[in-house]
Design a protein around this motif. Structure first.
Motif, PDB file in Angstrom:
ATOM      1  N   ALA A 227      -9.354 -15.650   4.712  1.00 44.07           N
ATOM      2  CA  ALA A 227      -7.999 -15.335   4.236  1.00 44.07           C
ATOM      3  C   ALA A 227      -7.780 -15.909   2.844  1.00 44.07           C
ATOM      4  N   ARG A 228      -8.204 -17.175   2.660  1.00 47.72           N
ATOM      5  CA  ARG A 228      -7.989 -17.811   1.356  1.00 47.72           C
ATOM      6  C   ARG A 228      -8.762 -17.092   0.256  1.00 47.72           C
ATOM      7  N   ALA A 229     -10.012 -16.742   0.572  1.00 44.30           N
ATOM      8  CA  ALA A 229     -10.844 -16.073  -0.435  1.00 44.30           C
ATOM      9  C   ALA A 229     -10.144 -14.788  -0.888  1.00 44.30           C
ATOM     10  N   ARG A 230      -9.582 -14.052   0.069  1.00 50.94           N
ATOM     11  CA  ARG A 230      -8.926 -12.790  -0.263  1.00 50.94           C
ATOM     12  C   ARG A 230      -7.633 -13.024  -1.065  1.00 50.94           C
ATOM     13  N   LEU A 231      -6.810 -13.981  -0.605  1.00 51.34           N
ATOM     14  CA  LEU A 231      -5.498 -14.168  -1.244  1.00 51.34           C
ATOM     15  C   LEU A 231      -5.651 -14.768  -2.646  1.00 51.34           C
ATOM     16  N   LYS A 232      -6.674 -15.599  -2.836  1.00 56.15           N
ATOM     17  CA  LYS A 232      -6.943 -16.121  -4.183  1.00 56.15           C
ATOM     18  C   LYS A 232      -7.289 -14.971  -5.122  1.00 56.15           C
ATOM     19  N   TRP A 233      -8.123 -14.058  -4.611  1.00 56.64           N
ATOM     20  CA  TRP A 233      -8.506 -12.925  -5.453  1.00 56.64           C
ATOM     21  C   TRP A 233      -7.299 -12.114  -5.879  1.00 56.64           C
ATOM     22  N   ASP A 234      -6.389 -11.883  -4.906  1.00 56.30           N
ATOM     23  CA  ASP A 234      -5.180 -11.121  -5.237  1.00 56.30           C
ATOM     24  C   ASP A 234      -4.436 -11.761  -6.396  1.00 56.30           C
ATOM     25  N   GLU A 235      -4.222 -13.072  -6.276  1.00 56.34           N
ATOM     26  CA  GLU A 235      -3.420 -13.748  -7.299  1.00 56.34           C
ATOM     27  C   GLU A 235      -4.112 -13.686  -8.657  1.00 56.34           C
ATOM     28  N   ALA A 236      -5.415 -14.007  -8.654  1.00 53.64           N
ATOM     29  CA  ALA A 236      -6.144 -14.017  -9.921  1.00 53.64           C
ATOM     30  C   ALA A 236      -6.203 -12.613 -10.515  1.00 53.64           C
ATOM     31  N   PHE A 237      -6.486 -11.638  -9.679  1.00 48.28           N
ATOM     32  CA  PHE A 237      -6.720 -10.281 -10.173  1.00 48.28           C
ATOM     33  C   PHE A 237      -5.426  -9.625 -10.679  1.00 48.28           C
ATOM     34  N   VAL A 238      -4.360  -9.733  -9.888  1.00 48.01           N
ATOM     35  CA  VAL A 238      -3.099  -9.079 -10.303  1.00 48.01           C
ATOM     36  C   VAL A 238      -2.602  -9.700 -11.613  1.00 48.01           C
ATOM     37  N   LEU A 239      -2.724 -11.015 -11.719  1.00 44.47           N
ATOM     38  CA  LEU A 239      -2.300 -11.683 -12.952  1.00 44.47           C
ATOM     39  C   LEU A 239      -3.168 -11.242 -14.131  1.00 44.47           C
ATOM     40  N   GLN A 240      -4.480 -11.166 -13.922  1.00 47.44           N
ATOM     41  CA  GLN A 240      -5.368 -10.772 -15.018  1.00 47.44           C
ATOM     42  C   GLN A 240      -5.167  -9.305 -15.400  1.00 47.44           C
ATOM     43  N   VAL A 241      -4.804  -8.457 -14.428  1.00 47.24           N
ATOM     44  CA  VAL A 241      -4.503  -7.054 -14.765  1.00 47.24           C
ATOM     45  C   VAL A 241      -3.266  -7.004 -15.665  1.00 47.24           C
ATOM     46  N   ALA A 242      -2.262  -7.822 -15.329  1.00 46.85           N
ATOM     47  CA  ALA A 242      -1.046  -7.859 -16.161  1.00 46.85           C
ATOM     48  C   ALA A 242      -1.410  -8.250 -17.596  1.00 46.85           C
ATOM     49  N   LEU A 243      -2.274  -9.264 -17.730  1.00 42.31           N
ATOM     50  CA  LEU A 243      -2.657  -9.731 -19.066  1.00 42.31           C
ATOM     51  C   LEU A 243      -3.531  -8.698 -19.781  1.00 42.31           C
ATOM     52  N   ALA A 244      -4.431  -8.062 -19.024  1.00 43.19           N
ATOM     53  CA  ALA A 244      -5.319  -7.055 -19.632  1.00 43.19           C
ATOM     54  C   ALA A 244      -4.485  -5.875 -20.150  1.00 43.19           C
ATOM     55  N   ARG A 245      -3.449  -5.491 -19.404  1.00 43.62           N
ATOM     56  CA  ARG A 245      -2.590  -4.379 -19.856  1.00 43.62           C
ATOM     57  C   ARG A 245      -1.841  -4.773 -21.122  1.00 43.62           C
ATOM     58  N   ALA A 704     -10.573  -7.042 -14.127  1.00 43.66           N
ATOM     59  CA  ALA A 704      -9.269  -6.504 -14.542  1.00 43.66           C
ATOM     60  C   ALA A 704      -9.409  -5.740 -15.852  1.00 43.66           C
ATOM     61  N   THR A 705     -10.188  -6.295 -16.778  1.00 43.01           N
ATOM     62  CA  THR A 705     -10.375  -5.629 -18.070  1.00 43.01           C
ATOM     63  C   THR A 705     -11.015  -4.259 -17.856  1.00 43.01           C
ATOM     64  N   ALA A 706     -12.029  -4.202 -16.974  1.00 49.54           N
ATOM     65  CA  ALA A 706     -12.711  -2.930 -16.706  1.00 49.54           C
ATOM     66  C   ALA A 706     -11.749  -1.913 -16.083  1.00 49.54           C
ATOM     67  N   VAL A 707     -10.929  -2.374 -15.133  1.00 56.49           N
ATOM     68  CA  VAL A 707      -9.973  -1.470 -14.465  1.00 56.49           C
ATOM     69  C   VAL A 707      -8.984  -0.894 -15.481  1.00 56.49           C
ATOM     70  N   VAL A 708      -8.478  -1.767 -16.386  1.00 58.23           N
ATOM     71  CA  VAL A 708      -7.450  -1.321 -17.345  1.00 58.23           C
ATOM     72  C   VAL A 708      -8.048  -0.393 -18.405  1.00 58.23           C
ATOM     73  N   VAL A 709      -9.286  -0.664 -18.815  1.00 59.82           N
ATOM     74  CA  VAL A 709      -9.930   0.226 -19.792  1.00 59.82           C
ATOM     75  C   VAL A 709     -10.082   1.627 -19.192  1.00 59.82           C
TER      76      VAL A 709
END
Length: 739
Positions: A227-245, A704-709
């Protein structure tokens, strides 16, 4: 993270108005989704209890333990003069230590019946000390029975073998939160997954509904890990997507490319420098000049230790922009600092700063100062110089942001000490260019790489880590004033010795000490004194200056400096200190940023435990700026074993700002990296530990950078878009707009 309709249901509807009110007021939880993302802080195992030996003072704790002993005492008191007062003392144990519980008055009857020796229960309360022993007074408790139907139900509601312990408050114990979570847990099935399937499968992560179920009702430690591994990823990834955008959007903005002329002011300035730039300064300058030459706005963070020569790098960037026909503005957080920057920039530039004057160099410009306290005539002239383009460089405080201030062609904004400016202020200044100007943000607070990727993830980062030649090492020592008063006496002797050797000293205090200050202190009384040292008000500039001038430093020229003085008076004090006419300057933290007096070699910081690690490091950087060695003495009355003393020991043991910033972050534990102060919203990072999870953050940034590109508008990923909307409410979106 994502709030679909069922997760947006108000808690009032799901749990009833009374519980919902407490959750909203004390934990900032408003919806079913909020509660599902209020994760357990840790888990207790039935057979293996918490360590009573390690309980923190003055904190609200939940422990699971067994009753060893319970005794009822009667005593006489003013309310019960005939010896009818009752006190129940219960001793609980967990194998690692023992803890006393105490109940008084009418409150003793129920616990006296419930808490029989051998009973297991969860106890929740605030840890205090009585007669040198830790105790919980009137703790709330929940019995953990071990047989019969009731036991099965109790055990079941505590999630099988692992008991989740939630971040709780005095008004809402951990087990009440757990029961509320159980009520809404079925809704977790409705959570829409923000992660792209390919990413989730590729990393072997469980789905979001499964992660929420496992974090709140784990049956094994492996469940918690998944659970922790998954929820950490969510937080890191969603935040990095916001920054990448954000980075992607910035890269689409137009800007005027600013390329320095070969025979312009920058060349003339470099030719008359009395020293060579460090390798670091040359490398960072090249990064900045490359950015300035592009047709979209530079967004760069320049971090460097106090005294690493950031101002020199910024000035060369400003000169390059002026050479290219633009104007540059430098924004400083205080008037003292703006005036000082103006002085040092005009001194460094010499005749290059005398544009339009007799004796000015052929290629020269005007450097104007703009602050709130300037006289009307000087202000009018400065505004005129800006709008006509006569002034290529302006240095000022937030007065630069006012509507009246117009530029001829603003090409570069340099923000000094970024953490002191609100986003709106930076945006307002950026809006003054015909096209978005280039932006250089400077900070002397070293930021660990992960925080830079998280908080400043939309800025490219440059680091100056070499000190220029001629800078001296600083020796730092902790002075335990309460345990060893003679150490403090010796500290004042050391200050005297420095002055006798022709040097100067700072004495820093946390408070000013005037009436307004004392009124503020009364309003914000500290609730949790660590010990007697915390109970007295912090030492004040006005009191300490009097005490020193009449006592240990009698005969020396002592002056004071603090934020409530008139700007002209502050400037006069700083000028006298810089000119060597004052021996000792007793000041508040107004000297923390940017004050540069190479002859000042000693600093005594009073009540040093009242300052943060980064702030102490910043203050210390004010000494040892010349060729003589620096000395910094951290005075404290805190006992040796206290966390405050450990913090001071860390500062005295290293001059490495990056190392200290890690220590600072680790000590702040669950503080939100995105800075609740700046965003005013609840912490978004509940699971991610910025220091420990460096790898996850770095990988999430790449993904995140790859997804946004591939899909800037996230049209193929509606779940991710929803999650972004939830993370980036208006304020947080604003906060991420560092540019």
């Amino acid at each position: 993270m994502d709030l679909v309709p069922v997760l947006e249901e108000p808690l009032k509807k799901a749990l009833g108005p009374a519980t919902a009110k407490v959750m909203a007021e004390h934990l900032g939880l408003h919806t079913v989704g909020d509660l599902l993302h209020h994760y357990p802080r840790r888990y207790e195992e039935r057979g293996q209890l918490t360590h009573l030996a390690d309980l923190p003072m003055d904190e609200h704790v939940t422990v699971v333990a067994q009753v060893a002993d319970a005794r009822l005492h009667t005593f006489a008191s003013s309310r019960a003069p005939r010896g009818k007062g009752q006190r129940l003392e219960v001793t609980i144990t967990d194998g690692s230590g023992r803890l006393q519980l105490v109940f008084f008055g009418n409150g003793v009857h129920k616990p006296h019946k419930d808490l029989l020796p051998g009973t297991r229960a969860m106890f929740s309360g605030k840890v205090s000390v009585f007669n040198h022993r830790l105790q919980l007074a009137h703790p709330a408790y929940e019995l953990l029975r071990g047989d019969g139907d009731e036991a099965a139900e109790s055990v079941d509601s505590w999630a099988g073998a692992l008991i989740p312990i939630y971040p709780a408050t005095a008004k809402l114990e951990s087990w009440k939160i757990a029961k509320s979570v159980q009520t809404v847990l079925p809704s977790a099935q409705e959570a829409v997954d923000p992660l792209p399937d390919s990413l989730r499968d590729g990393r072997g992560l469980v789905s979001l509904p499964e992660a929420l179920l496992k974090i709140h009702r784990p049956h094994t430690k492996a469940d918690i890990h998944d659970a922790r591994a998954r929820l950490k990823w969510d937080e890191a990834f969603v935040l990095q997507v916001a920054l990448a955008r954000r980075r992607h959007a910035d890269a689409q903005l137009p800007a005027v490319a600013r390329v320095a002329r070969a025979d312009g002011m920058l060349t003339a300035f470099d030719a008359k420098l009395p020293f060579t730039l460090t390798e670091g300064q040359q490398k960072v300058s090249k990064e900045i000049f490359d950015d300035l030459a592009t047709e979209h706005p530079m967004h760069r963070l320049l971090q460097g230790e106090v005294g690493s020569g950031k101002t020199m790098v910024a000035l060369r960037a400003m000169l390059a922009v002026v050479d290219a026909g633009g104007q540059a503005a430098m924004l400083a957080p205080t008037e003292v600092l703006a005036q000082q920057h103006h002085r040092s920039v005009t001194e460094m530039m010499g005749e290059l700063a005398e544009g339009g004057m007799l004796g000015g160099a052929e290629h020269s410009t005007k450097v104007v100062l703009l602050t709130g306290s300037m006289g009307a005539a000087a202000r009018r002239q400065a505004l005129l110089d800006l709008v006509t383009g006569e002034a290529g460089i302006v240095i000022g405080t937030h007065a630069l942001i006012e509507d009246k201030v117009q530029f001829h062609d603003l090409g570069l904004v340099v923000v000094d000490e970024q953490h002191r400016f609100g986003v709106e202020q930076r945006d307002a200044l950026r809006g003054k260019g015909k096209q978005p100007p280039h932006l250089l943000v400077m900070t002397a607070t070293p930021i660990p790489r992960t925080v830079a990727m998280t908080v400043f993830g939309d800025l490219e980062t440059s680091v100056l880590d070499q000190l220029p030649a001629g800078r001296s090492p600083i020796a730092s020592h902790v002075v335990p004033a309460a345990d060893k008063p003679h150490f403090l006496a010796r500290a004042w002797e050391r200050v005297r010795e420095e002055v006798e050797n022709g040097h100067q000293a700072y004495v820093v205090c946390p408070r000013i000490g005037d009436d307004a200050d004392d009124a503020d202190a009364k309003k914000t009384k500290k609730k949790s004194p660590e010990d007697e040292a915390e109970k007295r008000p912090p030492l004040a500039v006005l009191d300490i200056a009097d005490h020193l001038a009449q006592g240990p430093l009698r005969g020396l020229r002592v002056e004071i400096l603090h934020g409530r003085m008139q700007p002209d008076d502050k400037d006069a004090v700083m000028r006298r200190f810089a000119a060597g006419e004052t021996d000792v300057l007793v000041a508040t933290t107004v000297i923390e940023v940017g004050v540069n007096v190479p002859n000042a070699t000693a600093m005594v910081i009073m009540d040093a435990d009242r300052f943060g690690v980064s702030q102490l490091h910043q203050l210390r950087g004010r000494v040892g700026r010349g060729s003589a060695a620096g000395l910094c003495l951290l005075v404290t009355e805190m006992p040796e074993a206290s966390p405050a003393r450990q913090r001071l020991n860390a500062v005295s043991s290293t001059l490495d700002g990056f190392e200290l910033s890690r220590i600072d972050l680790e000590q702040r534990r669950e503080g939100d990296v995105l800075g609740q102060a700046q965003s005013g919203v609840r912490s978004s990072l509940r699971m991610l530990a910025v220091i420990d999870d460096e790898e996850i953050i770095a990988e999430a940034r790449e993904e995140a950078t790859a997804v946004v590109v591939a899909d800037p508008a996230l049209e193929q990923l509606p779940g991710l878009r929803t999650a972004l909307d939830a993370l980036l409410d208006e304020e947080r979106e604003q906060y991420l707009e560092k540019g």
